[in-house]
Write a protein that holds these residues in place. Structure first.
Motif, PDB file in Angstrom:
ATOM      1  N   THR A   1       0.825  -1.207   0.000  1.00 62.74           N
ATOM      2  CA  THR A   1       0.000   0.000   0.000  1.00 62.74           C
ATOM      3  C   THR A   1       0.862   1.261   0.000  1.00 62.74           C
ATOM      4  O   THR A   1       0.478   2.291  -0.574  1.00 62.74           O
ATOM      5  CB  THR A   1      -0.919   0.020   1.246  1.00 62.74           C
ATOM      6  OG1 THR A   1      -1.674  -1.188   1.280  1.00 62.74           O
ATOM      7  CG2 THR A   1      -1.868   1.208   1.218  1.00 62.74           C
ATOM      8  N   ASP A   2       2.025   1.180   0.598  1.00 62.50           N
ATOM      9  CA  ASP A   2       2.888   2.354   0.758  1.00 62.50           C
ATOM     10  C   ASP A   2       4.013   2.429  -0.278  1.00 62.50           C
ATOM     11  O   ASP A   2       4.976   3.171  -0.112  1.00 62.50           O
ATOM     12  CB  ASP A   2       3.486   2.352   2.170  1.00 62.50           C
ATOM     13  CG  ASP A   2       2.415   2.299   3.245  1.00 62.50           C
ATOM     14  OD1 ASP A   2       1.365   2.936   3.035  1.00 62.50           O
ATOM     15  OD2 ASP A   2       2.625   1.627   4.273  1.00 62.50           O
ATOM     16  N   LYS A   3       3.881   1.660  -1.373  1.00 60.66           N
ATOM     17  CA  LYS A   3       4.924   1.626  -2.407  1.00 60.66           C
ATOM     18  C   LYS A   3       5.291   3.008  -2.959  1.00 60.66           C
ATOM     19  O   LYS A   3       6.480   3.293  -3.162  1.00 60.66           O
ATOM     20  CB  LYS A   3       4.490   0.726  -3.564  1.00 60.66           C
ATOM     21  CG  LYS A   3       4.630  -0.755  -3.283  1.00 60.66           C
ATOM     22  CD  LYS A   3       6.086  -1.184  -3.259  1.00 60.66           C
ATOM     23  CE  LYS A   3       6.175  -2.705  -3.127  1.00 60.66           C
ATOM     24  NZ  LYS A   3       7.539  -3.140  -2.803  1.00 60.66           N
ATOM     25  N   PRO A   4       4.331   3.887  -3.289  1.00 64.76           N
ATOM     26  CA  PRO A   4       4.708   5.190  -3.859  1.00 64.76           C
ATOM     27  C   PRO A   4       5.700   5.956  -2.992  1.00 64.76           C
ATOM     28  O   PRO A   4       6.705   6.481  -3.489  1.00 64.76           O
ATOM     29  CB  PRO A   4       3.365   5.924  -3.991  1.00 64.76           C
ATOM     30  CG  PRO A   4       2.365   4.826  -4.150  1.00 64.76           C
ATOM     31  CD  PRO A   4       2.856   3.725  -3.275  1.00 64.76           C
ATOM     32  N   PHE A   5       5.413   6.017  -1.678  1.00 62.72           N
ATOM     33  CA  PHE A   5       6.331   6.725  -0.771  1.00 62.72           C
ATOM     34  C   PHE A   5       7.668   6.006  -0.697  1.00 62.72           C
ATOM     35  O   PHE A   5       8.744   6.640  -0.735  1.00 62.72           O
ATOM     36  CB  PHE A   5       5.722   6.823   0.630  1.00 62.72           C
ATOM     37  CG  PHE A   5       6.687   7.354   1.658  1.00 62.72           C
ATOM     38  CD1 PHE A   5       6.884   8.714   1.811  1.00 62.72           C
ATOM     39  CD2 PHE A   5       7.428   6.476   2.447  1.00 62.72           C
ATOM     40  CE1 PHE A   5       7.806   9.201   2.742  1.00 62.72           C
ATOM     41  CE2 PHE A   5       8.347   6.956   3.380  1.00 62.72           C
ATOM     42  CZ  PHE A   5       8.529   8.322   3.524  1.00 62.72           C
ATOM     43  N   VAL A   6       7.632   4.684  -0.614  1.00 66.30           N
ATOM     44  CA  VAL A   6       8.855   3.888  -0.459  1.00 66.30           C
ATOM     45  C   VAL A   6       9.765   4.055  -1.673  1.00 66.30           C
ATOM     46  O   VAL A   6      10.988   4.189  -1.543  1.00 66.30           O
ATOM     47  CB  VAL A   6       8.499   2.408  -0.236  1.00 66.30           C
ATOM     48  CG1 VAL A   6       9.747   1.532  -0.309  1.00 66.30           C
ATOM     49  CG2 VAL A   6       7.817   2.231   1.121  1.00 66.30           C
ATOM     50  N   ARG A   7       9.183   4.065  -2.881  1.00 69.70           N
ATOM     51  CA  ARG A   7       9.992   4.228  -4.096  1.00 69.70           C
ATOM     52  C   ARG A   7      10.644   5.612  -4.140  1.00 69.70           C
ATOM     53  O   ARG A   7      11.803   5.748  -4.531  1.00 69.70           O
ATOM     54  CB  ARG A   7       9.113   4.014  -5.323  1.00 69.70           C
ATOM     55  CG  ARG A   7       8.740   2.556  -5.551  1.00 69.70           C
ATOM     56  CD  ARG A   7       7.714   2.407  -6.646  1.00 69.70           C
ATOM     57  NE  ARG A   7       7.326   1.012  -6.823  1.00 69.70           N
ATOM     58  CZ  ARG A   7       6.161   0.612  -7.333  1.00 69.70           C
ATOM     59  NH1 ARG A   7       5.275   1.520  -7.719  1.00 69.70           N
ATOM     60  NH2 ARG A   7       5.898  -0.667  -7.470  1.00 69.70           N
TER      61      ARG A   7
END
Length: 260
Positions: A11-17
């Motif tokens: 769910t938090d991929k955008p921030f993590v990338r």
């Protein structure tokens, strides 16, 4: 430079990338599942390998991740390493307005919940990781040198441009007023003809006809359509086909040097 494991949920991929990209930009190595785990790999084995090799485990905390069994397991493994090695290893990073889960309470955390404060919080995280400032300074030095090299290249180009202008002015001065006028008129309409016209344009002496590149190309097209043109005979009569050929060869060289 540090090696960082980013513990998170899909769910938090955008921030993590975004965070992974910024950390790499400052010289750090980032372990992130989508980049490190290949088809057929053992998930547990690869994750455990990543957790054992890194210097820090940054836990990205959101409403979704605090309930994730995977994240909880990763933090448990990292916390055991932290206790055994007696050093800070787990770095909580909050991206939503949540309360720290029990297994992370008492730890100082990075608050990334406000997008407008991202850069400020990233600087705090980089200070925790160490050595980032040297990378910033190194990149700053490289950028300064690139700017200096660019300025020097611009000065050299300007010098050559002025030298070319002087040569063109000299070439024009050695032509008749009528030919100069015709050259300037054609160069305004067809700027790319200018270098050729300035050097190679000539006059048919007895008839006082200016022969520029544009005019010569037009004459050739007429010869191809009609089979002949009066300029063709004048060039032959005054033995100036060699001048026309030099102009056409220069034009051909110009076309061949242009990028495809």
């Amino acid at each position: 430079m540090s090696k960082i494991f980013l513990s998170h949920t899909n769910t938090d991929k955008p921030f993590v990338r975004k965070l992974a990209s910024d950390l790499r930009r400052f010289g750090h190595t980032v372990w992130i599942d989508e980049a490190e785990i290949n088809i057929g790999d053992s998930l547990i084995g690869k994750i455990r390998e990543g957790l054992d090799l890194v210097d820090y485990v940054a836990v990205v905390l959101s409403k979704a991740s605090i309930d994730s069994p995977w994240v909880q397991k990763e933090v448990e493994i990292a916390s055991n390493r932290e206790i055994e090695e007696k050093k800070v290893l787990v770095l909580p990073l909050i991206i939503e307005d949540i309360e720290l889960p029990g297994f992370l309470k008492g730890k100082f955390y990075g608050d990334f919940s406000k997008e407008s404060e991202y850069s400020e919080k990233l600087d705090v995280l980089l200070r925790s990781l160490g050595d980032s400032k040297s990378v910033i300074q190194e990149k700053s030095d490289v950028l300064t040198k690139l700017k200096a090299d660019l300025e020097e290249a611009k000065q050299v180009a300007e010098k050559h441009r002025k030298e070319i202008e002087k040569v063109n002015e000299y070439n024009l001065l050695n032509k008749s007023e009528k030919l100069r006028t015709r050259i300037l008129e054609e160069n305004e309409k067809h700027p790319k003809y200018a270098p050729i016209n300035t050097v190679y344009a000539f006059e048919l002496g007895d008839s006082d006809i200016p022969i520029t590149l544009g005019y010569l190309l037009w004459v050739i097209s007429k010869i191809q359509l009609q089979g002949s043109h009066q300029i063709e005979w004048l060039l032959e009569l005054e033995d100036k086909w060699n001048l026309a050929i030099k102009m056409l060869e220069a034009y051909s060289d110009m076309l061949n040097s242009e990028p495809n």
